[in-house]
Structure formats: structure tokens, C-alpha cells
Design a protein around this motif. Structure first.
Motif, mmCIF file in Angstrom:
data_model
loop_
_atom_site.group_PDB
_atom_site.id
_atom_site.type_symbol
_atom_site.label_atom_id
_atom_site.label_comp_id
_atom_site.label_asym_id
_atom_site.label_seq_id
_atom_site.Cartn_x
_atom_site.Cartn_y
_atom_site.Cartn_z
ATOM 1 N N HIS A 295 0.800 -1.229 0.000
ATOM 2 C CA HIS A 295 0.000 0.000 0.000
ATOM 3 C C HIS A 295 0.834 1.281 0.000
ATOM 4 O O HIS A 295 0.289 2.383 0.050
ATOM 5 C CB HIS A 295 -1.028 0.010 1.145
ATOM 6 C CG HIS A 295 -0.455 -0.003 2.529
ATOM 7 N ND1 HIS A 295 -0.339 -1.158 3.278
ATOM 8 C CD2 HIS A 295 -0.004 0.996 3.321
ATOM 9 C CE1 HIS A 295 0.153 -0.872 4.461
ATOM 10 N NE2 HIS A 295 0.363 0.433 4.513
ATOM 11 N N THR A 296 2.169 1.148 -0.090
ATOM 12 C CA THR A 296 3.000 2.331 -0.304
ATOM 13 C C THR A 296 3.119 2.652 -1.794
ATOM 14 O O THR A 296 3.707 3.676 -2.157
ATOM 15 C CB THR A 296 4.410 2.117 0.294
ATOM 16 O OG1 THR A 296 4.994 0.946 -0.291
ATOM 17 C CG2 THR A 296 4.344 1.938 1.798
ATOM 18 N N PHE A 297 2.558 1.804 -2.645
ATOM 19 C CA PHE A 297 2.603 2.004 -4.094
ATOM 20 C C PHE A 297 1.295 2.634 -4.581
ATOM 21 O O PHE A 297 0.207 2.258 -4.127
ATOM 22 C CB PHE A 297 2.832 0.671 -4.816
ATOM 23 C CG PHE A 297 4.239 0.157 -4.718
ATOM 24 C CD1 PHE A 297 5.073 0.159 -5.818
ATOM 25 C CD2 PHE A 297 4.733 -0.324 -3.503
ATOM 26 C CE1 PHE A 297 6.380 -0.318 -5.732
ATOM 27 C CE2 PHE A 297 6.029 -0.799 -3.399
ATOM 28 C CZ PHE A 297 6.861 -0.789 -4.517
ATOM 29 N N LYS A 298 1.404 3.573 -5.524
ATOM 30 C CA LYS A 298 0.224 4.282 -6.010
ATOM 31 C C LYS A 298 -0.775 3.351 -6.688
ATOM 32 O O LYS A 298 -1.993 3.572 -6.614
ATOM 33 C CB LYS A 298 0.635 5.392 -6.991
ATOM 34 C CG LYS A 298 1.374 6.547 -6.323
ATOM 35 C CD LYS A 298 1.746 7.627 -7.334
ATOM 36 C CE LYS A 298 2.468 8.781 -6.645
ATOM 37 N NZ LYS A 298 2.873 9.834 -7.612
ATOM 38 N N LYS A 299 -0.274 2.292 -7.337
ATOM 39 C CA LYS A 299 -1.185 1.367 -8.014
ATOM 40 C C LYS A 299 -2.134 0.711 -7.020
ATOM 41 O O LYS A 299 -3.293 0.446 -7.338
ATOM 42 C CB LYS A 299 -0.404 0.285 -8.775
ATOM 43 C CG LYS A 299 -1.313 -0.668 -9.544
ATOM 44 C CD LYS A 299 -0.534 -1.687 -10.372
ATOM 45 C CE LYS A 299 -1.502 -2.631 -11.083
ATOM 46 N NZ LYS A 299 -0.781 -3.641 -11.909
ATOM 47 N N PHE A 300 -1.651 0.455 -5.810
ATOM 48 C CA PHE A 300 -2.511 -0.142 -4.784
ATOM 49 C C PHE A 300 -3.728 0.748 -4.540
ATOM 50 O O PHE A 300 -4.872 0.292 -4.575
ATOM 51 C CB PHE A 300 -1.734 -0.330 -3.477
ATOM 52 C CG PHE A 300 -2.591 -0.811 -2.334
ATOM 53 C CD1 PHE A 300 -2.768 -2.157 -2.105
ATOM 54 C CD2 PHE A 300 -3.227 0.100 -1.482
ATOM 55 C CE1 PHE A 300 -3.561 -2.602 -1.055
ATOM 56 C CE2 PHE A 300 -4.020 -0.336 -0.436
ATOM 57 C CZ PHE A 300 -4.191 -1.695 -0.221
ATOM 58 N N THR A 301 -3.489 2.029 -4.292
ATOM 59 C CA THR A 301 -4.587 2.948 -3.983
ATOM 60 C C THR A 301 -5.539 3.076 -5.166
ATOM 61 O O THR A 301 -6.766 3.071 -4.979
ATOM 62 C CB THR A 301 -4.029 4.335 -3.597
ATOM 63 O OG1 THR A 301 -3.031 4.171 -2.592
ATOM 64 C CG2 THR A 301 -5.132 5.226 -3.047
ATOM 65 N N ARG A 302 -5.001 3.172 -6.371
ATOM 66 C CA ARG A 302 -5.853 3.278 -7.570
ATOM 67 C C ARG A 302 -6.752 2.049 -7.714
ATOM 68 O O ARG A 302 -7.958 2.171 -7.955
ATOM 69 C CB ARG A 302 -4.996 3.437 -8.826
ATOM 70 C CG ARG A 302 -4.309 4.779 -8.976
ATOM 71 C CD ARG A 302 -3.868 5.015 -10.418
ATOM 72 N NE ARG A 302 -3.035 3.926 -10.925
ATOM 73 C CZ ARG A 302 -1.710 3.919 -10.873
ATOM 74 N NH1 ARG A 302 -1.058 4.935 -10.319
ATOM 75 N NH2 ARG A 302 -1.017 2.913 -11.388
ATOM 76 N N GLU A 303 -6.163 0.873 -7.564
ATOM 77 C CA GLU A 303 -6.930 -0.364 -7.737
ATOM 78 C C GLU A 303 -8.003 -0.519 -6.658
ATOM 79 O O GLU A 303 -9.129 -0.946 -6.933
ATOM 80 C CB GLU A 303 -5.992 -1.577 -7.716
ATOM 81 C CG GLU A 303 -5.085 -1.691 -8.920
ATOM 82 C CD GLU A 303 -5.822 -2.126 -10.178
ATOM 83 O OE1 GLU A 303 -6.962 -2.628 -10.065
ATOM 84 O OE2 GLU A 303 -5.263 -1.967 -11.280
ATOM 85 N N VAL A 304 -7.662 -0.162 -5.437
ATOM 86 C CA VAL A 304 -8.615 -0.310 -4.330
ATOM 87 C C VAL A 304 -9.777 0.669 -4.476
ATOM 88 O O VAL A 304 -10.943 0.304 -4.278
ATOM 89 C CB VAL A 304 -7.897 -0.133 -2.973
ATOM 90 C CG1 VAL A 304 -8.912 -0.015 -1.835
ATOM 91 C CG2 VAL A 304 -6.950 -1.308 -2.726
ATOM 92 N N ILE A 305 -9.490 1.911 -4.838
ATOM 93 C CA ILE A 305 -10.556 2.906 -5.022
ATOM 94 C C ILE A 305 -11.481 2.479 -6.157
ATOM 95 O O ILE A 305 -12.715 2.548 -6.031
ATOM 96 C CB ILE A 305 -9.952 4.297 -5.288
ATOM 97 C CG1 ILE A 305 -9.295 4.834 -4.018
ATOM 98 C CG2 ILE A 305 -11.029 5.280 -5.782
ATOM 99 C CD1 ILE A 305 -8.481 6.087 -4.219
ATOM 100 N N LYS A 306 -10.913 2.027 -7.258
ATOM 101 C CA LYS A 306 -11.712 1.558 -8.389
ATOM 102 C C LYS A 306 -12.591 0.376 -7.979
ATOM 103 O O LYS A 306 -13.774 0.306 -8.306
ATOM 104 C CB LYS A 306 -10.795 1.150 -9.538
ATOM 105 C CG LYS A 306 -11.507 0.648 -10.790
ATOM 106 C CD LYS A 306 -10.506 0.351 -11.900
ATOM 107 C CE LYS A 306 -11.196 -0.169 -13.156
ATOM 108 N NZ LYS A 306 -11.824 -1.481 -12.940
ATOM 109 N N PHE A 307 -12.010 -0.558 -7.217
ATOM 110 C CA PHE A 307 -12.753 -1.739 -6.768
ATOM 111 C C PHE A 307 -13.903 -1.357 -5.844
ATOM 112 O O PHE A 307 -15.015 -1.877 -5.963
ATOM 113 C CB PHE A 307 -11.783 -2.682 -6.050
ATOM 114 C CG PHE A 307 -12.407 -3.942 -5.536
ATOM 115 C CD1 PHE A 307 -12.732 -4.984 -6.400
ATOM 116 C CD2 PHE A 307 -12.669 -4.105 -4.185
ATOM 117 C CE1 PHE A 307 -13.315 -6.149 -5.924
ATOM 118 C CE2 PHE A 307 -13.227 -5.257 -3.698
ATOM 119 C CZ PHE A 307 -13.561 -6.286 -4.568
#
Length: 311
Positions: A295-307
Motif C-alpha cells: 500500500h506504499t505504491f500508487k497502483k494499490f490505492t488506484r486499484e482499491v478505489i476503483k474496486f
């Protein structure tokens, strides 16, 4: 007639006894320390967020501060209430050395959902927190709307992941005597992080993501610094991690996201067949270059918000 009456009476007593035993078998929940936030734009202040909060669960040795920088974005971009929690035996939540396994922590989160007066929740869990999210969704599927699991398999830890976890816990145990005293919490964490990295280098182990001070389990008050994790958890992992990680069974048919590090030794992607047995609608997403703390990676936040925002 008398025999029938005795039989009915015995049956009633047996049912009552079984109910008591089943109820007694469940660990008693504790009142967790948590913080929540909701972000509503000024032009929409009359609107209220829906009644399904997002609850974020940290990993072993962490605390609710581990999610700073992430849970604020989730609250802002989903317009939901986002809550970060100290698990039992962590941070400012109660410490209990008798009941400390995943089943006990699952009952705590179910109780928290009740306390938030929510019918169900979206649960995000990292590592140990991911295992708790899994156990909650499989044990109480009606209380979970969606589940997001960060770099954790539903059951057990693969040998490479276990070795990494044991090395980390062994380092914490060996360095406990070296926790700095008479300093601020930030100073203590900085000094201890330097010691931890030096110690891990001796065994050729590198924890890139532990560069963040929020992952150092130290709390200081009036210059006295100590662990913010109950040492019994460290001892349990070093003795037998299965005492902590209860076996989870059942089926959750709701939306599930397993997001994992491409460079993580936990190798969650290799466990897809087992994940799909428990979570038939699970989506697996790899974050290239990420290790265990994704969760320190931006892709994590993008994927979770989209989900979360997908209907």
C-alpha cells in the motif's frame, strides 16, 4: 406420556446447553481504538455518506498509523466513512495474552461494525489484517460487502514468507533491549530503524518497505519507550505461527480483491486456485516491484478505489 415429557425436557436442556457451549466458545470482543473520517465536498454538505464504512486492518507489529496517506485518499475518493483500527494486542487497543489469535481479532472487528451501527462493511486488510478480513468474510459473510486482501493468502503462509516473518520477529526480540529511552517517539523510531536494518543486513535480508517509521512498533510516553505490540505475538510466530492464524473455511460470494506484491516472498499469485475455492468472484492484481507492504505504491490505492467504487 411421562416418558415423552421427560424426553422433551431433556431435549430442551440439551439445546440450551449446546447453545451456551457454542456461545462460550466465541472469544469475547474487546473495545478497539480506532479513528474515522468522512470527506464530503462543501457543495454537497447536505448529503450523507452511505452506511457501509471502509475498515482498514494493519499487519502484525503495525498500528492504525500504518494506513496514513491511504485511508484519507479512500475517504476522499469514495465519499465513504473510512476507519483505521489498532488490532487487539497492538497500539492503544487492549492487550490480551489469553485470547490473541485471528478468531478473537475477527470477533473484535464484527463488534466494531456493530459499534459503527453499520449493517456491513468493506474490509481492507494487510498481512495479518488480511487474514482477519478473510476470516470475517467467511465466518460472517452477511456483514461484509467487499473484501480487499493485501499480500496474504487465505490460509497459511508459504515457506519463503514464513522465513521472512520469522527473521523480522527474531530481530525485534533480539533488539528489544536496545529500544532508545529518554527521547521522542520519532527519534526512537529513527534510531531503532537504523539498528534493525543493520541487524537484518547480517543475515542478508532487506525490508525495503520498513523505511517508513510508521512500521516500527514503538510507542513513547514521557521519554519511556516500549513495544506497541504485545510480545506474546512475537513469541507465538517464532514458536508456531499456526497458533495465531486459525484455519478459515466457508465461501464468500461477494466481490473480493487480492492485491499482492510482485517481488513479495509471500507469492500470493501462486495460491490462486485456493483463493478461488473460498472466494469464487475473487480478482487477483499484482503490483510489479512491490514487496510485502504494497500500500506504499500508487497502483494499490488506484486499484482499491476503483474496486470500491465499482457497482
Amino acid at each position: 406420556m411421562l416418558f415423552l415429557s421427560v424426553l422433551i425436557c431433556f431435549s430442551s436442556l440439551l439445546q440450551a446447553s449446546l447453545s451456551t457451549l457454542i456461545s462460550a466458545a466465541k472469544p469475547k470482543p474487546v473495545e478497539l481504538k480506532y479513528s474515522c473520517m468522512t470527506v464530503i465536498p462543501a457543495e454537497h454538505q447536505e448529503q450523507r455518506p452511505d452506511d457501509v464504512p471502509i475498515i482498514l486492518l494493519h499487519g502484525v507489529g503495525g498500528n492504525r498509523e500504518s494506513w496514513h496517506g491511504v485511508f484519507e485518499l479512500l475517504a476522499f475518493d469514495t465519499k465513504k466513512e473510512a476507519c483505521i483500527v489498532d488490532l487487539r494486542n497492538h497500539g492503544e487497543s487492549p492487550w490480551n495474552s489469553d485470547e490473541y489469535d485471528v478468531e478473537a481479532m475477527t470477533e473484535d472487528i464484527k463488534h466494531l461494525i456493530d459499534e459503527l451501527k453499520a449493517p456491513k462493511a468493506i474490509v481492507v486488510g494487510h498481512s495479518l489484517g488480511g487474514k482477519i478480513a478473510v476470516h470475517l468474510a467467511l465466518t460472517y459473510p452477511e456483514r461484509v460487502e467487499k473484501i480487499i486482501v493485501e499480500d496474504m493468502r487465505p490460509n497459511g503462509v508459504n515457506p519463503e514468507g514464513l522465513k521472512e516473518t520469522e527473521f523480522y520477529c527474531k530481530a525485534l526480540k533480539e533488539l528489544e533491549k536496545d529500544i532508545p529511552q529518554g527521547v521522542t517517539e520519532i527519534e526512537a523510531k529513527k534510531a531503532f530503524l537504523k539498528l534493525l536494518n543493520e541487524h537484518l543486513q547480517k543475515i542478508n535480508l532487506s525490508f525495503k518497505s520498513y523505511e517508513g517509521l510508521e512500521f516500527i512498533p514503538i510507542k513513547c510516553s514521557d521519554g519511556k519507550c516500549q513495544w506497541s505490540i504485545n510480545p506474546i505475538l512475537i513469541d507465538t510466530i517464532l514458536r508456531n505461527i499456526n497458533e495465531l492464524l486459525n484455519e478459515s473455511s466457508g465461501r464468500f460470494d461477494g466481490p473480493a480483491l487480492f492485491i499482492y506484491g510482485g517481488a513479495s516472498k509471500f507469492k500470493v499469485g501462486d495460491d490462486e486456485s485456493n483463493i478461488k475455492k473460498l472466494f469464487p468472484n475473487a480478482k487477483l492484481v499484482e503490483v510489479a516491484g512491490a514487496d510485502h507492504i504494497v500500500h506504499t505504491f500508487k497502483k494499490f490505492t488506484r486499484e482499491v478505489i476503483k474496486f470500491i467504487n465499482d457497482k
